[in-house]
Design a protein around this motif. Structure first.
Motif, PDB file in Angstrom:
ATOM      1  N   PRO A 197       0.822  -1.211   0.000  1.00 14.37           N
ATOM      2  CA  PRO A 197       0.000   0.000   0.000  1.00 14.37           C
ATOM      3  C   PRO A 197       0.859   1.265   0.000  1.00 14.37           C
ATOM      4  O   PRO A 197       1.788   1.393   0.808  1.00 14.37           O
ATOM      5  CB  PRO A 197      -0.805  -0.114   1.290  1.00 14.37           C
ATOM      6  N   MET A 198       0.563   2.170  -0.918  1.00 15.04           N
ATOM      7  CA  MET A 198       1.153   3.514  -0.967  1.00 15.04           C
ATOM      8  C   MET A 198      -0.007   4.486  -0.814  1.00 15.04           C
ATOM      9  O   MET A 198      -0.847   4.595  -1.718  1.00 15.04           O
ATOM     10  CB  MET A 198       1.912   3.713  -2.281  1.00 15.04           C
ATOM     11  N   ILE A 199      -0.053   5.155   0.320  1.00 14.59           N
ATOM     12  CA  ILE A 199      -1.248   5.885   0.719  1.00 14.59           C
ATOM     13  C   ILE A 199      -0.881   7.327   1.072  1.00 14.59           C
ATOM     14  O   ILE A 199       0.072   7.561   1.831  1.00 14.59           O
ATOM     15  CB  ILE A 199      -1.920   5.205   1.931  1.00 14.59           C
ATOM     16  N   ASN A 200      -1.648   8.265   0.534  1.00 17.26           N
ATOM     17  CA  ASN A 200      -1.388   9.688   0.767  1.00 17.26           C
ATOM     18  C   ASN A 200      -2.359  10.263   1.798  1.00 17.26           C
ATOM     19  O   ASN A 200      -3.529   9.889   1.840  1.00 17.26           O
ATOM     20  CB  ASN A 200      -1.531  10.473  -0.537  1.00 17.26           C
ATOM     21  N   ALA A 201      -1.865  11.209   2.585  1.00 17.34           N
ATOM     22  CA  ALA A 201      -2.741  11.892   3.543  1.00 17.34           C
ATOM     23  C   ALA A 201      -3.773  12.746   2.829  1.00 17.34           C
ATOM     24  O   ALA A 201      -4.835  13.021   3.377  1.00 17.34           O
ATOM     25  CB  ALA A 201      -1.904  12.747   4.491  1.00 17.34           C
ATOM     26  N   GLY A 202      -3.442  13.174   1.621  1.00 17.35           N
ATOM     27  CA  GLY A 202      -4.355  14.005   0.834  1.00 17.35           C
ATOM     28  C   GLY A 202      -4.899  13.254  -0.361  1.00 17.35           C
ATOM     29  O   GLY A 202      -5.381  12.132  -0.244  1.00 17.35           O
ATOM     30  N   LYS A 203      -4.792  13.863  -1.535  1.00 16.49           N
ATOM     31  CA  LYS A 203      -5.343  13.269  -2.749  1.00 16.49           C
ATOM     32  C   LYS A 203      -4.396  12.205  -3.307  1.00 16.49           C
ATOM     33  O   LYS A 203      -3.205  12.192  -3.010  1.00 16.49           O
ATOM     34  CB  LYS A 203      -5.607  14.372  -3.783  1.00 16.49           C
ATOM     35  N   PRO A 204      -4.903  11.306  -4.145  1.00 14.55           N
ATOM     36  CA  PRO A 204      -4.085  10.173  -4.605  1.00 14.55           C
ATOM     37  C   PRO A 204      -3.089  10.497  -5.707  1.00 14.55           C
ATOM     38  O   PRO A 204      -2.193   9.693  -5.972  1.00 14.55           O
ATOM     39  CB  PRO A 204      -5.129   9.172  -5.111  1.00 14.55           C
ATOM     40  N   GLU A 205      -3.200  11.653  -6.333  1.00 17.71           N
ATOM     41  CA  GLU A 205      -2.377  11.926  -7.508  1.00 17.71           C
ATOM     42  C   GLU A 205      -0.910  12.101  -7.136  1.00 17.71           C
ATOM     43  O   GLU A 205      -0.579  12.721  -6.120  1.00 17.71           O
ATOM     44  CB  GLU A 205      -2.877  13.174  -8.236  1.00 17.71           C
ATOM     45  N   VAL A 206      -0.034  11.568  -7.997  1.00 16.14           N
ATOM     46  CA  VAL A 206       1.412  11.684  -7.803  1.00 16.14           C
ATOM     47  C   VAL A 206       2.059  12.133  -9.112  1.00 16.14           C
ATOM     48  O   VAL A 206       1.456  12.051 -10.184  1.00 16.14           O
ATOM     49  CB  VAL A 206       2.035  10.351  -7.331  1.00 16.14           C
ATOM     50  N   LYS A 207       3.296  12.598  -9.013  1.00 15.94           N
ATOM     51  CA  LYS A 207       4.086  12.935 -10.198  1.00 15.94           C
ATOM     52  C   LYS A 207       5.523  12.519  -9.933  1.00 15.94           C
ATOM     53  O   LYS A 207       5.951  12.403  -8.781  1.00 15.94           O
ATOM     54  CB  LYS A 207       4.011  14.431 -10.501  1.00 15.94           C
ATOM     55  N   VAL A 208       6.277  12.294 -11.011  1.00 13.06           N
ATOM     56  CA  VAL A 208       7.674  11.907 -10.889  1.00 13.06           C
ATOM     57  C   VAL A 208       8.545  13.135 -11.130  1.00 13.06           C
ATOM     58  O   VAL A 208       8.337  13.892 -12.084  1.00 13.06           O
ATOM     59  CB  VAL A 208       8.025  10.787 -11.887  1.00 13.06           C
ATOM     60  N   LEU A 209       9.528  13.340 -10.246  1.00 13.67           N
ATOM     61  CA  LEU A 209      10.416  14.496 -10.340  1.00 13.67           C
ATOM     62  C   LEU A 209      11.375  14.361 -11.528  1.00 13.67           C
ATOM     63  O   LEU A 209      11.532  13.272 -12.092  1.00 13.67           O
ATOM     64  CB  LEU A 209      11.201  14.648  -9.040  1.00 13.67           C
ATOM     65  N   PRO A 210      12.051  15.458 -11.904  1.00 16.87           N
ATOM     66  CA  PRO A 210      12.963  15.412 -13.054  1.00 16.87           C
ATOM     67  C   PRO A 210      14.097  14.396 -12.922  1.00 16.87           C
ATOM     68  O   PRO A 210      14.710  14.046 -13.934  1.00 16.87           O
ATOM     69  CB  PRO A 210      13.505  16.844 -13.120  1.00 16.87           C
TER      70      PRO A 210
END
Length: 249
Positions: free
Chosen positions: A204-217
């Motif tokens: 499980p990878m769970i966020n305190a806020g919204k589920p959206e993620v992005k990958v850094l440069p």
């Protein structure tokens, strides 16, 4: 999708790999404290893996530079150890590690509170860990893959947390990533039937806020889009006729 079934002898080898990985995590746990760098943690892991006669599964995997993924606060997964990344009181850090022993992989992650955790942080950590345990209980012969993800999704979304969609768990064995993918969301009664001999890395990878993620440069580090904290717990689990066996416990 070709889901590889392991023999009891192969599962036993994976258990030995998993025990070695647990010893690595046990060596890391007391090291997590304010003032410690993520490279300090990397050095502990590298030394322990060598002592145990294992190979660091992540190092060199698709070019990843380290034995550990060290993901702090809003970093979800695949953070890279760095001597300049110093842990502070109130941080959280996910430490993900894999070991190869006698040709078999094990994979496990733990998220730690650094120093004092706020009530909201403690809720995030406790709920994410509880969702992993709920998912493990679904690893029963005759069940469905969707039951595993549904257990995580129901618990975490029920607590108002965001379930990451972009990264999922996976089968594991002689390779780090095997079929099937193991999402942390799903519908009960759907997906491939679970069979004795399947071995899954449930994470499980769970966020305190919204589920959206992005990958850094840097091409590796995934972070929450809204900047909320993220927690990650993982075990390698064998499905057997006698119920789930957690090989990295």
């Amino acid at each position: 999708m070709a889901i590889l079934i392991k023999t009891p002898a192969e599962i036993e080898k994976m258990r030995i790999s998993g025990i070695a990985l647990r010893k690595v995590h046990n060596a890391l746990a007391p090291t997590v404290a304010p003032g410690v760098s993520t490279m300090d943690l990397e050095k502990v892991a590298v030394a322990k893996i060598a002592e145990l006669g294992g190979i660091a599964a992540f190092k060199g995997y698709h070019g990843f530079p380290a034995a550990l993924c060290t993901s702090i606060n809003q970093e979800v997964v695949h953070g890279m150890p760095n001597a300049k990344r110093i842990l502070k009181d109130g941080d959280i850090i996910s430490i993900d590690c894999g070991v190869i022993l006698d040709g078999f992989y094990s994979d496990a992650a733990v998220t730690y509170a650094v120093g004092t955790a706020s009530p909201s942080t403690r809720k995030l950590l406790d709920t994410t860990l509880a969702s992993l345990e709920a998912a493990i209980l679904e690893c029963q012969v005759g069940g469905r893959l969707g039951d595993i993800g549904a257990a995580v999704q129901e618990m975490c979304e029920g607590a108002g947390l965001g379930v990451v969609r972009d990264f999922v768990g996976h089968g594991i064995g002689r390779s780090m990533h095997e079929d099937p993918q193991v999402p942390n969301f799903g519908t009960r009664g759907k997906g491939p039937r679970l069979k004795a001999g399947m071995v899954l890395a449930i994470e499980p990878m769970i966020n305190a806020g919204k589920p959206e993620v992005k990958v850094l440069p840097d091409g590796w580090t995934a972070v929450t889009v809204d900047g909320s904290y993220s927690a990650h717990f993982e075990h390698t689990v064998a499905i057997t006729k006698d119920g789930p066996q957690v090989l990295t416990r």
